[in-house]
Design a protein around this motif. Structure first.
Motif, short mmCIF file in Angstrom:
data_model
loop_
_atom_site.label_atom_id
_atom_site.label_comp_id
_atom_site.label_asym_id
_atom_site.label_seq_id
_atom_site.Cartn_x
_atom_site.Cartn_y
_atom_site.Cartn_z
N PHE A 128 -2.32 81.02 70.34
CA PHE A 128 -3.11 81.59 69.25
C PHE A 128 -3.85 82.85 69.69
CE2 PHE A 128 -6.76 81.76 66.34
CZ PHE A 128 -6.08 81.82 65.14
N LYS A 129 -4.27 82.91 70.93
CA LYS A 129 -4.96 84.10 71.41
C LYS A 129 -4.05 85.32 71.32
CE LYS A 129 -7.55 85.97 75.34
NZ LYS A 129 -6.85 87.27 75.31
N SER A 130 -2.76 85.15 71.63
CA SER A 130 -1.84 86.29 71.55
C SER A 130 -1.64 86.74 70.10
CB SER A 130 -0.49 85.91 72.16
OG SER A 130 0.15 84.90 71.41
N ILE A 131 -1.75 85.80 69.14
CA ILE A 131 -1.67 86.18 67.73
C ILE A 131 -2.84 87.08 67.37
CG2 ILE A 131 -1.78 85.32 65.36
CD1 ILE A 131 -0.31 82.83 66.27
N ASN A 132 -4.05 86.68 67.79
CA ASN A 132 -5.23 87.52 67.54
C ASN A 132 -5.11 88.87 68.23
OD1 ASN A 132 -6.71 85.79 65.87
ND2 ASN A 132 -7.60 84.69 67.60
N ASP A 133 -4.61 88.86 69.46
CA ASP A 133 -4.49 90.12 70.21
C ASP A 133 -3.45 91.04 69.59
OD1 ASP A 133 -6.38 89.17 71.95
OD2 ASP A 133 -4.94 88.50 73.48
N GLN A 134 -2.35 90.47 69.11
CA GLN A 134 -1.26 91.29 68.58
C GLN A 134 -1.50 91.75 67.15
OE1 GLN A 134 2.58 89.42 68.88
NE2 GLN A 134 3.64 91.02 67.73
N PHE A 135 -2.03 90.85 66.32
CA PHE A 135 -2.14 91.15 64.88
C PHE A 135 -3.59 91.35 64.41
CE2 PHE A 135 1.74 88.61 65.39
CZ PHE A 135 2.67 89.46 64.82
N VAL A 142 -5.39 84.20 58.80
CA VAL A 142 -4.28 83.91 57.87
C VAL A 142 -3.34 82.87 58.48
CG1 VAL A 142 -2.24 84.88 56.74
CG2 VAL A 142 -4.38 86.17 56.75
N ALA A 143 -3.08 83.00 59.77
CA ALA A 143 -2.22 82.03 60.43
C ALA A 143 -2.80 80.62 60.36
CB ALA A 143 -2.01 82.43 61.89
N LEU A 144 -4.11 80.50 60.56
CA LEU A 144 -4.76 79.19 60.47
C LEU A 144 -4.66 78.63 59.05
CD1 LEU A 144 -7.97 79.74 62.63
CD2 LEU A 144 -5.93 78.42 63.23
N LYS A 145 -4.81 79.50 58.06
CA LYS A 145 -4.69 79.05 56.67
C LYS A 145 -3.27 78.55 56.38
CE LYS A 145 -8.19 82.20 54.76
NZ LYS A 145 -8.43 83.35 53.85
N ILE A 146 -2.28 79.28 56.88
CA ILE A 146 -0.89 78.88 56.67
C ILE A 146 -0.63 77.53 57.33
CG2 ILE A 146 1.50 79.42 57.30
CD1 ILE A 146 0.79 82.38 56.98
N ILE A 147 -1.11 77.36 58.55
CA ILE A 147 -0.92 76.10 59.26
C ILE A 147 -1.58 74.95 58.51
CG2 ILE A 147 -1.50 74.83 61.36
CD1 ILE A 147 -1.15 77.50 62.88
N ALA A 148 -2.83 75.17 58.08
CA ALA A 148 -3.55 74.12 57.35
C ALA A 148 -2.85 73.75 56.06
CB ALA A 148 -4.99 74.58 57.07
N GLN A 149 -2.39 74.76 55.31
CA GLN A 149 -1.71 74.48 54.05
C GLN A 149 -0.39 73.78 54.27
OE1 GLN A 149 -3.05 75.14 50.84
NE2 GLN A 149 -1.38 73.69 50.42
N THR A 150 0.33 74.16 55.31
CA THR A 150 1.60 73.52 55.63
C THR A 150 1.39 72.05 55.97
OG1 THR A 150 2.47 75.62 56.46
CG2 THR A 150 3.65 73.62 57.08
N ILE A 151 0.35 71.77 56.74
CA ILE A 151 0.04 70.38 57.08
C ILE A 151 -0.26 69.59 55.82
CG2 ILE A 151 -1.61 68.87 58.24
CD1 ILE A 151 -1.95 71.10 60.35
N GLN A 152 -1.10 70.15 54.95
CA GLN A 152 -1.47 69.45 53.71
C GLN A 152 -0.24 69.18 52.85
OE1 GLN A 152 -4.70 72.30 52.51
NE2 GLN A 152 -5.83 70.43 52.10
N ASP A 153 0.65 70.15 52.75
CA ASP A 153 1.85 69.99 51.91
C ASP A 153 2.78 68.90 52.43
OD1 ASP A 153 0.91 72.01 50.30
OD2 ASP A 153 2.19 73.57 51.18
N ALA A 154 2.70 68.62 53.73
CA ALA A 154 3.61 67.64 54.32
C ALA A 154 3.07 66.22 54.25
CB ALA A 154 3.88 68.01 55.78
#
Length: 250
Positions: A128-135, A142-154
């Motif tokens: 996750f640190k590399s995501i923050n560093d790169q983007f 946004v990545a955390l939101k996507i992960i959280a929503q994906t978990i909820q949907d499953a």
């Protein structure tokens, strides 16, 4: 459309106004009835009309105002409770609320042995640190939101998900055996892999590592977390983007 009869719904206000107004009219008529035998027919009709209409004119608006204010207070209380128990970024439960709900489920399971099996997952975003560093940190959010929503949907209705760390999520699966929990965990992992990130380019593949603890009975939150976290560490050290499970020994 299903009507909302809770303290935050308008049907309760309408029913309260109608019932309260009828009660006031009934009380007024009951009090006036002690003088009915002393009244002329015209006076009797007048008394009935006044004691029926006057409460409607006076009580109905007052009851409506009172019950509307009570509804607004109920909505405010619900929103405050939601804010207090929800992670502001991902809108899943925060750590405290998640632990409290899981503890409650575990205590209920102890009283109902036939339904005391389940599983506990700890899901952590990889690199996750590399995501923050790169983007940048905004895209990291946004990545955390996507992960959280994906978990909820499953998950099923009744399953519990919370954000228990910076990029770490907890999932509680009541009444779920080891094999089914593995299926759920793998589905979450694969769907996160397939998520479009960043949403405008889809140039990066998100991944998570999952540690799981399956239990039978008399489980404790701290023990479940300890076992699931140990499995998560194994998944991380074994290359990430994988699921590792262990059964909690009673």
């Amino acid at each position: 459309m299903k009507l909302d009869y809770s303290a935050t719904g308008w049907p309760r206000v309408v029913i309260g106004v109608i019932a309260g107004t009828m009660f006031c009219s009934g009380v007024a008529l009951f009090v006036a009835s002690f003088r009915f035998d002393q009244m002329s027919e015209a006076r009797f009709r007048y008394s009935i009309m006044v004691n029926t209409l006057l409460p409607m004119v006076l009580a109905a608006p007052l009851l409506f105002l009172l019950l509307t204010k009570m509804r607004q207070l109920a909505i405010a209380h619900r929103e405050i409770s939601l804010i207090a128990s929800t992670d502001s970024l991902t809108t899943v439960l925060n750590r405290g609320a998640f632990k409290m709900l899981v503890d409650t489920c575990l205590k209920q399971a102890t009283r109902h042995p036939a339904h005391d099996d389940g599983a506990f997952l700890v899901i952590d975003a990889d690199h996750f640190k590399s995501i923050n560093d790169q983007f940048g940190h905004q895209k990291g959010d946004v990545a955390l939101k996507i992960i959280a929503q994906t978990i909820q949907d499953a998950l099923r209705q009744g399953d519990i998900v919370g954000r228990i760390g910076g990029e770490e999520f907890g999932v509680f699966l009541p009444g779920t055996g080891l094999e089914q929990a593995l299926v759920v965990a793998e589905r979450i992992r694969l769907q996160i892999n397939e998520a479009d990130f960043p949403p405008d380019t889809g140039s990066h593949t998100l991944s998570v590592s999952v540690g799981g603890a399956a239990f039978g009975r008399n489980a404790d939150y701290d023990d479940l977390f300890r076992v699931a976290d140990r499995c998560l560490y194994s998944a991380k050290s074994g290359g990430r983007n994988q699921v590792i499970f262990e059964r909690l020994v009673a």
